[in-house]
Design a protein around this motif. Structure first.
Motif, PDB file in Angstrom:
ATOM      1  N   LEU A  86       0.839  -1.195   0.000  1.00 11.17           N
ATOM      2  CA  LEU A  86       0.000   0.000   0.000  1.00 11.17           C
ATOM      3  C   LEU A  86       0.875   1.248   0.000  1.00 11.17           C
ATOM      4  CD1 LEU A  86      -2.819   1.324   0.256  1.00 11.17           C
ATOM      5  CD2 LEU A  86      -2.624   1.018   2.745  1.00 11.17           C
ATOM      6  N   PHE A  87       1.996   1.179   0.715  1.00  8.13           N
ATOM      7  CA  PHE A  87       2.954   2.281   0.745  1.00  8.13           C
ATOM      8  C   PHE A  87       4.298   1.724   1.175  1.00  8.13           C
ATOM      9  CE2 PHE A  87       0.424   2.339   4.695  1.00  8.13           C
ATOM     10  CZ  PHE A  87       1.399   2.008   5.621  1.00  8.13           C
ATOM     11  N   ASP A  88       5.350   2.526   0.969  1.00 10.22           N
ATOM     12  CA  ASP A  88       6.687   2.149   1.420  1.00 10.22           C
ATOM     13  C   ASP A  88       6.821   2.554   2.891  1.00 10.22           C
ATOM     14  OD1 ASP A  88       9.617   3.065   2.022  1.00 10.22           O
ATOM     15  OD2 ASP A  88       9.766   1.662   0.347  1.00 10.22           O
ATOM     16  N   PRO A  89       7.039   1.611   3.798  1.00 11.26           N
ATOM     17  CA  PRO A  89       7.051   1.954   5.230  1.00 11.26           C
ATOM     18  C   PRO A  89       8.098   3.013   5.594  1.00 11.26           C
ATOM     19  CG  PRO A  89       6.923  -0.419   4.922  1.00 11.26           C
ATOM     20  CD  PRO A  89       7.184   0.162   3.577  1.00 11.26           C
ATOM     21  N   ALA A  90       9.283   2.897   5.022  1.00 13.21           N
ATOM     22  CA  ALA A  90      10.338   3.859   5.368  1.00 13.21           C
ATOM     23  C   ALA A  90       9.962   5.262   4.896  1.00 13.21           C
ATOM     24  CB  ALA A  90      11.667   3.424   4.754  1.00 13.21           C
ATOM     25  N   ARG A  91       9.486   5.377   3.655  1.00 17.41           N
ATOM     26  CA  ARG A  91       9.115   6.694   3.134  1.00 17.41           C
ATOM     27  C   ARG A  91       7.910   7.268   3.878  1.00 17.41           C
ATOM     28  NH1 ARG A  91       8.299   6.691  -3.126  1.00 17.41           N
ATOM     29  NH2 ARG A  91       8.089   8.950  -2.682  1.00 17.41           N
ATOM     30  N   MET A  92       6.965   6.391   4.223  1.00 12.75           N
ATOM     31  CA  MET A  92       5.783   6.882   4.934  1.00 12.75           C
ATOM     32  C   MET A  92       6.156   7.328   6.346  1.00 12.75           C
ATOM     33  SD  MET A  92       2.640   7.653   4.607  1.00 12.75           S
ATOM     34  CE  MET A  92       2.106   6.775   3.127  1.00 12.75           C
ATOM     35  N   ARG A  93       7.075   6.631   6.975  1.00 14.43           N
ATOM     36  CA  ARG A  93       7.513   7.045   8.307  1.00 14.43           C
ATOM     37  C   ARG A  93       8.120   8.436   8.261  1.00 14.43           C
ATOM     38  NH1 ARG A  93      10.777   3.206   9.247  1.00 14.43           N
ATOM     39  NH2 ARG A  93      12.700   4.293   8.698  1.00 14.43           N
ATOM     40  N   GLU A  94       8.941   8.689   7.247  1.00  8.01           N
ATOM     41  CA  GLU A  94       9.560  10.013   7.121  1.00  8.01           C
ATOM     42  C   GLU A  94       8.519  11.082   6.794  1.00  8.01           C
ATOM     43  OE1 GLU A  94      12.628  10.698   8.004  1.00  8.01           O
ATOM     44  OE2 GLU A  94      12.687   8.573   8.571  1.00  8.01           O
ATOM     45  N   ALA A  95       7.531  10.719   5.976  1.00  9.11           N
ATOM     46  CA  ALA A  95       6.487  11.686   5.631  1.00  9.11           C
ATOM     47  C   ALA A  95       5.658  12.053   6.857  1.00  9.11           C
ATOM     48  CB  ALA A  95       5.584  11.101   4.542  1.00  9.11           C
ATOM     49  N   ILE A  96       5.381  11.071   7.698  1.00  9.23           N
ATOM     50  CA  ILE A  96       4.611  11.329   8.924  1.00  9.23           C
ATOM     51  C   ILE A  96       5.421  12.190   9.886  1.00  9.23           C
ATOM     52  CG2 ILE A  96       3.660  10.238  10.996  1.00  9.23           C
ATOM     53  CD1 ILE A  96       2.771   7.913   9.219  1.00  9.23           C
ATOM     54  N   ARG A  97       6.692  11.871  10.033  1.00  9.53           N
ATOM     55  CA  ARG A  97       7.531  12.595  10.997  1.00  9.53           C
ATOM     56  C   ARG A  97       7.862  14.007  10.516  1.00  9.53           C
ATOM     57  NH1 ARG A  97      11.843   8.720  13.892  1.00  9.53           N
ATOM     58  NH2 ARG A  97      11.639  10.409  15.409  1.00  9.53           N
ATOM     59  N   ALA A  98       7.754  14.225   9.209  1.00 12.30           N
ATOM     60  CA  ALA A  98       7.960  15.577   8.704  1.00 12.30           C
ATOM     61  C   ALA A  98       6.863  16.510   9.190  1.00 12.30           C
ATOM     62  CB  ALA A  98       8.004  15.569   7.170  1.00 12.30           C
ATOM     63  N   VAL A  99       5.673  15.957   9.415  1.00 18.28           N
ATOM     64  CA  VAL A  99       4.547  16.744   9.915  1.00 18.28           C
ATOM     65  C   VAL A  99       4.444  16.651  11.428  1.00 18.28           C
ATOM     66  CG1 VAL A  99       2.042  17.052   9.819  1.00 18.28           C
ATOM     67  CG2 VAL A  99       3.305  16.386   7.754  1.00 18.28           C
ATOM     68  N   LEU A 100       4.760  15.481  11.966  1.00 22.91           N
ATOM     69  CA  LEU A 100       4.626  15.237  13.401  1.00 22.91           C
ATOM     70  C   LEU A 100       5.932  14.615  13.892  1.00 22.91           C
ATOM     71  CD1 LEU A 100       2.266  15.528  15.482  1.00 22.91           C
ATOM     72  CD2 LEU A 100       1.868  13.084  15.167  1.00 22.91           C
ATOM     73  N   PRO A 101       6.923  15.426  14.235  1.00 24.53           N
ATOM     74  CA  PRO A 101       8.244  14.896  14.593  1.00 24.53           C
ATOM     75  C   PRO A 101       8.248  13.902  15.742  1.00 24.53           C
ATOM     76  CG  PRO A 101       8.321  17.276  14.262  1.00 24.53           C
ATOM     77  CD  PRO A 101       6.888  16.902  14.247  1.00 24.53           C
ATOM     78  N   ALA A 102       7.264  13.998  16.629  1.00 27.45           N
ATOM     79  CA  ALA A 102       7.243  13.101  17.783  1.00 27.45           C
ATOM     80  C   ALA A 102       6.575  11.768  17.473  1.00 27.45           C
ATOM     81  CB  ALA A 102       6.529  13.779  18.951  1.00 27.45           C
ATOM     82  N   ALA A 103       6.234  11.537  16.213  1.00 26.59           N
ATOM     83  CA  ALA A 103       5.545  10.291  15.858  1.00 26.59           C
ATOM     84  C   ALA A 103       6.418   9.075  16.156  1.00 26.59           C
ATOM     85  CB  ALA A 103       5.166  10.314  14.376  1.00 26.59           C
ATOM     86  N   ALA A 104       5.784   7.940  16.364  1.00 27.27           N
ATOM     87  CA  ALA A 104       6.498   6.707  16.680  1.00 27.27           C
ATOM     88  C   ALA A 104       7.326   6.247  15.487  1.00 27.27           C
ATOM     89  CB  ALA A 104       5.504   5.616  17.070  1.00 27.27           C
ATOM     90  N   GLU A 105       8.294   5.381  15.768  1.00 27.28           N
ATOM     91  CA  GLU A 105       9.175   4.871  14.721  1.00 27.28           C
ATOM     92  C   GLU A 105       8.405   4.029  13.706  1.00 27.28           C
ATOM     93  OE1 GLU A 105      12.378   5.185  13.879  1.00 27.28           O
ATOM     94  OE2 GLU A 105      12.633   6.774  15.350  1.00 27.28           O
TER      95      GLU A 105
END
Length: 818
Positions: A86-105
């Protein structure tokens, strides 16, 4: 040799015991090997054994799978026959953390996936004030206002509002503005709206704050303008004491007075329906809807559907006197009036699915004003088409000496129904297959040619609080199929509903961890019932190294893993259930310790004809016990090494009743029994809407048609013979009774009452009391499990168990089961 010599030789053989020398003791290593294949240790280790599809409006679907390093999410396009992440986990993690830096790994599971303005977007949880909406192709996220409802709220169909319970009443919350308003005003204790009633058998953990659910038995209308639900009146039901003798805090026993009616109580729980207008000129109007006198809503069925204008609901009511009757009714939410559509009758049971815990095999068809209805009117469970306006039968959709299992879905446009069934094809009648049948006539079409169990699960019934699962695609062109056998791994495929062809394989379960743990597939064996004619099916777990060629006489003691309830079968036919069984557990573990473990679906269980099922009505476990004795005897004749002088039995819940009854009723055959949480008599068990009368022997009869207990000690005539205490004088072998003191499903008092009868008859037995335990003790209490193993090792195998061995508690995972 003289006749005297023959007798002497026979006596000598009996005196010295079996030829095979039994081990003097089992070691900690033996128990450790058995522990590795214990059900709760294998739960979740059969990777990707099943999936839950989430269909998109454009016909695609996504699902979660077990990846090598954690959860993965897959996107499937049936038209393109493609399956990709559905998505690339590594890229999606970075996209989420770009908006919410405190997001989980780790990327959390999507809250939802949908096409928005031509872009496929996933929504993820963020923090207390915001969520994340992410483009799964570009891997770009933006923050949006957090409006995800609390898990204890019931969201509206459009996701903009939610309903919740406060002070026994329903409240509405606007998820965008946060504004709240009361929808009902007259709720009170034991007569609330959306409140979990004590009859749901979770009253103690509810009182303790450990069991919380969204509004119970409440449904939104499809247009989101009304609420419809069931309301339970327990105000006059007598309190029933549950006593925690070793409370977690303090030393004074803690009393929980729950509302639970017993057989024969004058005051039983009453149920009614209600409708609440959420919007418009009638906002806040509550309409009370009461079933006719003597009738009650069928609690496992919930509702069957809404009318196209959202003003009427279709449900079922039942009267369990003789004959038992069930009606499909139309409920007018404006006036509160009900209209009978059709009625079923039976001298025994009447149900909307042969398996009580499965969803009703009923579907309301608004376009054609028809209903697909399940009935056993000809002695087999089949589907019928009726006119919804007057109940007129239009045609039967299926027929023959086989059983419709589950209604998977109906395509109203093409006028086709999809269902699973057992017994239509040659071979094991418990193997499910998928079929298609036209609503306009014609024979069913087989869509799954593979000889396997096609476990198309559409969710549990309302009695278990289950949500429905859509296995059919929105277009009706495809269906998700999951199939396996006892020794072949589950496969999940996307299948065409046109011809049954496999369009795409989605998953093939990874069995490596299960096999590495030492699990061995059991065998499926056909045997004869006690009548010598009826075919029975057993699933048999043989010890490691068992060989018919090398087995010695008397080498293997036998354990009967017994349940016997009339609502489910328990002999697995597919790998997932064989690896991690629902009830009873420990079959693989006991086999690993050196026992032959047998599970038999005898007469009186569902899954076959109504006559086969009805063998337990009135007699309950007795025909099954005789069937088990006959079948195990035949098994021993066919498989060398089984010792019929050392046969044990165990079970939990209905199995606790059946195992105790087996050793009391057939003491010449069963030598050791472990009975946990048994319902050992029924005059001491719960009645009312979720009562056992309709399953076991019908409405209670105290003579002359009286249904109310005339004196405190009175026992209904039709249940007197089912009391295990009446057989207490027969005990000759070793019996261990087990109970948890906070078990609402199998009340501790009935175990104490059986104990009193055994003491009165001067019988030796063992009693294991588990403080603060509920009905789940058989799958969550490692101490009980170890004690059960020890009991069979010592008293059936004749060996010493390892001293001081301690089983690890179950791993903390999600899920569960009934």
């Amino acid at each position: 040799m003289s006749r005297y010599g023959i007798w002497a030789a026979a006596l000598l053989c009996a005196a010295v015991g079996p030829v095979w020398a039994q081990p003097a003791s089992l070691s900690a290593q033996d128990y450790a090997r058995a522990e590795k294949v214990l059900d709760y240790n294998l739960k979740g280790q059969l990777k990707n054994a099943e999936i839950v599809p989430h269909w998109l409006a454009d016909g695609r679907l996504w699902y979660r799978r077990d990846g090598e390093h954690g959860a993965q999410y897959m996107l499937v396009d049936p038209a393109a026959r493609s399956r990709e992440p559905l998505f690339d986990p590594a890229r999606m993690r970075e996209a989420i953390r770009a908006v919410l830096p405190a997001a989980a790994e780790r990327v959390p599971e999507p809250l939802s996936v949908a096409v928005e303005a031509g872009v496929l977007r996933a929504r993820f949880a963020g923090d207390a004030t915001q969520q994340l909406s992410c483009d799964v192709v570009a891997h770009q996220c933006r923050a949006i206002a957090a409006n995800t409802p609390d898990p204890l709220w019931l969201p509206s169909p459009d996701g903009r509002r939610a309903v919740f319970v406060r002070d026994y009443n329903l409240w509405l919350r606007d998820l965008d503005s946060g504004r709240e308003r009361a929808l009902t005003q007259d709720g009170e204790a034991y007569y609330g709206y959306g409140v979990l009633p004590d009859l749901a058998l979770h009253a103690v953990p509810s009182r303790q704050g450990r069991w919380k659910v969204p509004p119970f038995a409440v449904n939104w209308s499809p247009d989101g303008k009304r609420l419809f639900g069931s309301r339970f009146d327990e105000r006059k039901v007598q309190p029933y004491p549950m006593l925690a003798m070793a409370p977690e805090r303090g030393h004074r026993p803690e009393l929980y007075n729950i509302r639970l009616s017993l057989f024969g109580d004058a005051e039983q729980t009453r149920a009614e329906w209600f409708s609440v207008d959420v919007d418009g000129a009638g906002a806040g109007k509550v309409q009370r809807i009461v079933a006719p006198e003597g009738w009650s809503p069928v609690i496992e069925a919930d509702i069957f559907g809404w009318s196209a204008d959202n003003r009427r609901v279709y449900a079922s009511i039942a009267n369990y006197s003789r004959p038992a009757r069930m009606r499909l009714v139309e409920l007018d939410l404006d006036t509160g009036r009900s209209r009978e559509v059709l009625e079923e009758q039976s001298a025994t049971r009447v149900q909307v699915n042969d398996f009580l815990y499965n969803r009703a095999a009923v579907r309301v068809l608004n376009r054609s004003h028809q209903v697909v209805w399940f009935s056993e009117r000809d002695g087999w469970g089949h589907l019928y088409l009726h006119d919804l306006r007057d109940g007129r039968p239009i045609r039967r959709l299926t027929s023959g000496e086989w059983l419709v299992r589950d209604l998977i879905g109906v395509d109203e446009t093409r006028r086709v129904a999809y269902f699973t069934a057992g017994g239509r094809e040659a071979g094991d009648p418990y193997l499910r297959r998928l079929y298609r049948v036209s609503l306009d006539g014609g024979d069913p079409v087989l869509l799954t040619p593979e000889v396997a169990d096609h476990a198309l699960e559409v969710g549990a019934s309302a009695i278990l609080g289950g949500d429905g699962i859509d296995l059919l695609s929105p277009s009706g062109d495809y269906v998700i199929d999951n199939f396996s056998t006892l020794d072949t791994a589950p496969r999940t495929v996307l299948r065409s509903t046109r011809d049954g062809a496999i369009v795409l394989e989605l998953e093939r379960a990874d069995t490596s961890k299960v096999i590495a743990a030492g699990w061995r597939a059991p065998q499926r064996i056909k045997l004869k019932a006690a009548d010598g004619r009826t075919d029975l099916y057993a699933t048999v777990y043989f010890p490691p190294g068992y060989s018919a060629k090398t087995a010695q006489p008397g080498q293997y003691p036998v354990i009967d893993a017994f349940y016997g309830g009339p609502q489910v079968t328990n002999a697995p036919v597919g790998m997932a259930e064989a690896v991690s069984a629902t009830n009873p557990i420990s079959r693989s573990s006991l086999a690993a310790l050196g026992f032959v473990v047998v599970t038999i679906d005898g007469r009186g269980t569902p899954g076959r004809s109504q006559a086969f099922h009805d063998a337990s009505f009135g007699a309950f476990a007795d025909p099954q016990i005789d069937d088990h004795v006959a079948a195990i005897g035949e098994l021993a004749r066919r498989y060398p090494g089984l010792d019929l002088q050392r046969v044990g039995v165990y079970g939990h819940s209905f199995g606790g009743y059946s195992s105790a009854r087996a050793i009391l009723r057939r003491p010449e055959f069963y030598k050791v029994a472990v009975s946990s949480a048994g319902s050992h008599n029924y005059q001491g068990m719960y009645s009312s809407l979720n009562g056992m009368e309709r399953l076991l022997a019908g409405r209670v009869d105290y003579g002359n048609g009286r249904t109310v207990r005339p004196t405190p000690e009175a026992i209904p005539e039709n249940y007197r013979g089912l009391d295990n205490a009446t057989l207490a004088q027969n005990l000759r072998g070793k019996l261990m009774l087990v109970y948890g003191d906070l078990d609402e499903n199998a009340l501790p008092a009935v175990t104490a009452q059986l104990s009193e009868a055994l003491i009165r008859n001067n019988k030796d037995f063992d009693l294991l009391y588990l403080p603060n335990q509920n009905h789940e003790l058989f799958r969550n209490d490692a101490y009980y499990t170890r004690r059960m193993w020890d009991y069979f090792v010592e008293h059936l195998m004749g060996a010493k168990p390892p001293v001081g061995y301690k089983l690890a508690p179950p791993p903390k995972r999600g899920g569960g089961g009934y």
